[in-house]
Design a protein around this motif. Structure first.
Motif, PDB file in Angstrom:
ATOM      1  N   MET A 146     -70.579   0.956  70.111  1.00  0.00           N
ATOM      2  CA  MET A 146     -71.255   0.343  68.962  1.00  0.00           C
ATOM      3  C   MET A 146     -70.743   0.993  67.680  1.00  0.00           C
ATOM      4  N   PHE A 147     -71.628   1.160  66.705  1.00  0.00           N
ATOM      5  CA  PHE A 147     -71.217   1.686  65.415  1.00  0.00           C
ATOM      6  C   PHE A 147     -71.201   3.211  65.433  1.00  0.00           C
ATOM      7  N   GLN A 148     -70.249   3.795  64.700  1.00  0.00           N
ATOM      8  CA  GLN A 148     -70.101   5.242  64.662  1.00  0.00           C
ATOM      9  C   GLN A 148     -70.381   5.838  63.280  1.00  0.00           C
ATOM     10  N   ARG A 149     -70.201   5.044  62.233  1.00  0.00           N
ATOM     11  CA  ARG A 149     -70.472   5.519  60.866  1.00  0.00           C
ATOM     12  C   ARG A 149     -71.391   4.503  60.197  1.00  0.00           C
ATOM     13  N   VAL A 150     -72.647   4.901  60.006  1.00  0.00           N
ATOM     14  CA  VAL A 150     -73.651   3.974  59.488  1.00  0.00           C
ATOM     15  C   VAL A 150     -74.200   4.514  58.164  1.00  0.00           C
ATOM     16  N   LEU A 151     -74.272   3.621  57.190  1.00  0.00           N
ATOM     17  CA  LEU A 151     -74.826   3.981  55.889  1.00  0.00           C
ATOM     18  C   LEU A 151     -76.129   3.212  55.697  1.00  0.00           C
ATOM     19  N   VAL A 152     -77.239   3.943  55.611  1.00  0.00           N
ATOM     20  CA  VAL A 152     -78.554   3.346  55.349  1.00  0.00           C
ATOM     21  C   VAL A 152     -78.888   3.603  53.888  1.00  0.00           C
ATOM     22  N   CYS A 209     -76.791   2.570  67.431  1.00  0.00           N
ATOM     23  CA  CYS A 209     -75.702   3.556  67.471  1.00  0.00           C
ATOM     24  C   CYS A 209     -75.733   4.358  68.767  1.00  0.00           C
ATOM     25  N   SER A 210     -74.581   4.860  69.136  1.00  0.00           N
ATOM     26  CA  SER A 210     -74.534   5.846  70.213  1.00  0.00           C
ATOM     27  C   SER A 210     -75.013   7.186  69.653  1.00  0.00           C
ATOM     28  N   GLU A 211     -75.315   8.118  70.535  1.00  0.00           N
ATOM     29  CA  GLU A 211     -75.804   9.422  70.082  1.00  0.00           C
ATOM     30  C   GLU A 211     -74.720  10.228  69.374  1.00  0.00           C
ATOM     31  N   SER A 212     -73.464   9.837  69.559  1.00  0.00           N
ATOM     32  CA  SER A 212     -72.364  10.550  68.887  1.00  0.00           C
ATOM     33  C   SER A 212     -72.106  10.037  67.471  1.00  0.00           C
ATOM     34  N   ALA A 213     -72.860   9.033  67.034  1.00  0.00           N
ATOM     35  CA  ALA A 213     -72.637   8.440  65.712  1.00  0.00           C
ATOM     36  C   ALA A 213     -73.166   9.347  64.608  1.00  0.00           C
ATOM     37  N   HIS A 214     -72.709   9.082  63.391  1.00  0.00           N
ATOM     38  CA  HIS A 214     -73.215   9.777  62.213  1.00  0.00           C
ATOM     39  C   HIS A 214     -73.877   8.750  61.300  1.00  0.00           C
ATOM     40  N   ILE A 215     -75.097   9.055  60.868  1.00  0.00           N
ATOM     41  CA  ILE A 215     -75.847   8.174  59.971  1.00  0.00           C
ATOM     42  C   ILE A 215     -76.096   8.902  58.659  1.00  0.00           C
ATOM     43  N   ASP A 257     -86.739  12.788  63.862  1.00  0.00           N
ATOM     44  CA  ASP A 257     -86.132  13.460  65.021  1.00  0.00           C
ATOM     45  C   ASP A 257     -85.284  12.494  65.856  1.00  0.00           C
ATOM     46  N   LEU A 258     -84.354  11.826  65.200  1.00  0.00           N
ATOM     47  CA  LEU A 258     -83.482  10.864  65.876  1.00  0.00           C
ATOM     48  C   LEU A 258     -82.314  11.582  66.538  1.00  0.00           C
ATOM     49  N   PRO A 259     -81.722  11.015  67.590  1.00  0.00           N
ATOM     50  CA  PRO A 259     -80.693  11.736  68.359  1.00  0.00           C
ATOM     51  C   PRO A 259     -79.346  11.864  67.643  1.00  0.00           C
ATOM     52  N   GLN A 260     -79.068  11.000  66.677  1.00  0.00           N
ATOM     53  CA  GLN A 260     -77.774  11.050  65.996  1.00  0.00           C
ATOM     54  C   GLN A 260     -77.726  12.161  64.940  1.00  0.00           C
ATOM     55  N   ASP A 261     -76.505  12.532  64.571  1.00  0.00           N
ATOM     56  CA  ASP A 261     -76.292  13.431  63.443  1.00  0.00           C
ATOM     57  C   ASP A 261     -76.608  12.653  62.170  1.00  0.00           C
ATOM     58  N   MET A 262     -77.565  13.170  61.379  1.00  0.00           N
ATOM     59  CA  MET A 262     -78.008  12.441  60.191  1.00  0.00           C
ATOM     60  C   MET A 262     -78.000  13.359  58.974  1.00  0.00           C
ATOM     61  N   GLU A 278     -71.279   4.017  46.942  1.00  0.00           N
ATOM     62  CA  GLU A 278     -71.455   4.876  48.123  1.00  0.00           C
ATOM     63  C   GLU A 278     -70.737   4.289  49.333  1.00  0.00           C
ATOM     64  N   SER A 279     -70.739   2.970  49.443  1.00  0.00           N
ATOM     65  CA  SER A 279     -70.014   2.324  50.531  1.00  0.00           C
ATOM     66  C   SER A 279     -68.516   2.583  50.412  1.00  0.00           C
ATOM     67  N   ASP A 280     -67.992   2.529  49.207  1.00  0.00           N
ATOM     68  CA  ASP A 280     -66.572   2.835  48.983  1.00  0.00           C
ATOM     69  C   ASP A 280     -66.246   4.268  49.382  1.00  0.00           C
ATOM     70  N   ARG A 281     -67.169   5.182  49.075  1.00  0.00           N
ATOM     71  CA  ARG A 281     -66.932   6.598  49.361  1.00  0.00           C
ATOM     72  C   ARG A 281     -67.040   6.889  50.849  1.00  0.00           C
ATOM     73  N   TYR A 282     -68.077   6.346  51.485  1.00  0.00           N
ATOM     74  CA  TYR A 282     -68.388   6.719  52.868  1.00  0.00           C
ATOM     75  C   TYR A 282     -67.611   5.893  53.892  1.00  0.00           C
ATOM     76  N   GLN A 283     -67.232   4.661  53.538  1.00  0.00           N
ATOM     77  CA  GLN A 283     -66.494   3.770  54.440  1.00  0.00           C
ATOM     78  C   GLN A 283     -67.214   3.579  55.785  1.00  0.00           C
ATOM     79  N   PRO A 284     -68.440   3.030  55.770  1.00  0.00           N
ATOM     80  CA  PRO A 284     -69.189   2.850  57.023  1.00  0.00           C
ATOM     81  C   PRO A 284     -68.661   1.659  57.817  1.00  0.00           C
TER      82      PRO A 284
END
Length: 300
Positions: free
Chosen positions: A1-7, A26-32, A77-82, A99-105
């Protein structure tokens, strides 16, 4: 699924649901990354006479909001790196785009804030502008949680005239199927189409046989969609197919309300500026009428 998510969110509106929904996809290895834009014109005006004091005050304010955001993330307390990020900016739209330009989600999540403002209805608000200007998938998320077994619908149109070989439809179905399997969701495939109204048929023999003509058109649409759905291999059962006769602007909102759809997946085909000017975008118009969460996938 998604690995780089911008909320993204505005300071004036906090809800945990966009973060929870992002985590669910997201998988647990994703970064949010949770990005908030903060701004208060009265605060800025009150400190405007002393530039140095204003910069210090703004820095303290942003730090205070950042500490609050980090505590919210700890509580979830979500499982992903946030990680949380706060920025002072007068425009949520511009701040989110920067921020979308900077982070490239590879997925952007934006909370739905229904203002029901006449100007927004006429020309579109931040939701429409974000969908228009971004190219990554955009999830417009409500405050309401999804059902334990969500209902997901994907709207497809396999009768394009631009020779794309159903690339967009296959992409939408693939994303919808992955979401449905991950969330143990019920998957609906919905298609809106128009048959030729009897009022514009001048051949009396065709008018007499109008009902069979409608059935013939509907069957052709059904066969083409079933051929697209056939490759989906779902352990939870086949997608539920629904054909709606009429305008998508009217029929899709009705369908989502009646079937209690949690998430509607739409495609945003690329159009030339002349076509956008003359016809607008069905996807953009639907944002005004549909209350469900919406995921927009761009044709890129």
């Amino acid at each position: 699924m998604f690995q780089r998510v911008l909320v993204t969110s505005e300071e004036s509106h906090y809800s945990p649901q966009p973060l929870l929904k992002a985590s669910a996809l997201c998988s647990e290895s994703a970064h949010i990354e949770w990005f908030q834009s903060v701004y208060n014109s009265a605060f800025e005006t009150a400190t405007a006479e002393d530039q140095s004091s204003q910069e210090d005050a703004l820095a303290l304010y942003v730090t205070h909001r950042l500490n609050q955001a980090e505590r919210h993330l700890e509580d979830l307390d979500l499982p992903q790196d946030m990680a949380a990020d706060i920025r002072w900016h007068p425009s949520f739209l511009k701040a989110a785009l920067e921020e979308s330009d900077r982070y490239q989600p590879d997925l952007m999540v934006v909370p739905r804030i229904r203002k029901h403002d006449l100007l927004d209805w006429l020309i579109g608000g931040d939701e429409q502008e974000l969908v228009r200007r971004l190219h990554e998938p955009v999830l417009l998320a409500n405050d309401q949680p999804w059902q334990a077994h969500p209902r997901i619908a994907v709207a497809i149109d396999p009768f394009h005239l631009d020779g794309r070989n159903h690339r967009m439809e296959k992409k939408l179905l693939e994303v919808a199927d992955r979401f449905a399997q991950r969330l143990s969701a019920e998957l609906h495939v919905v298609h809106c189409f128009q048959t030729l109204p009897s009022s514009v048929i001048y051949d009396e023999h065709l008018v007499e046989d109008f009902e069979s003509l409608q059935k013939q058109v509907g069957e052709e649409h059904r066969q083409r969609i079933e051929s697209l759905i056939e490759p989906l291999n779902r352990p939870l059962g086949s997608p539920l197919l629904k054909l709606l006769v009429g305008d998508a602007d009217e029929k899709l909102p009705e369908f989502c309300q009646q079937e209690k759809i949690d998430l509607l997946i739409l495609g945003a085909p690329e159009k030339g500026w002349v076509e956008r000017f003359l016809m607008g975008s069905t996807t953009a118009r639907l944002l005004n009428y549909i209350e469900s969460d919406i995921l927009v996938i761009h044709d890129q």
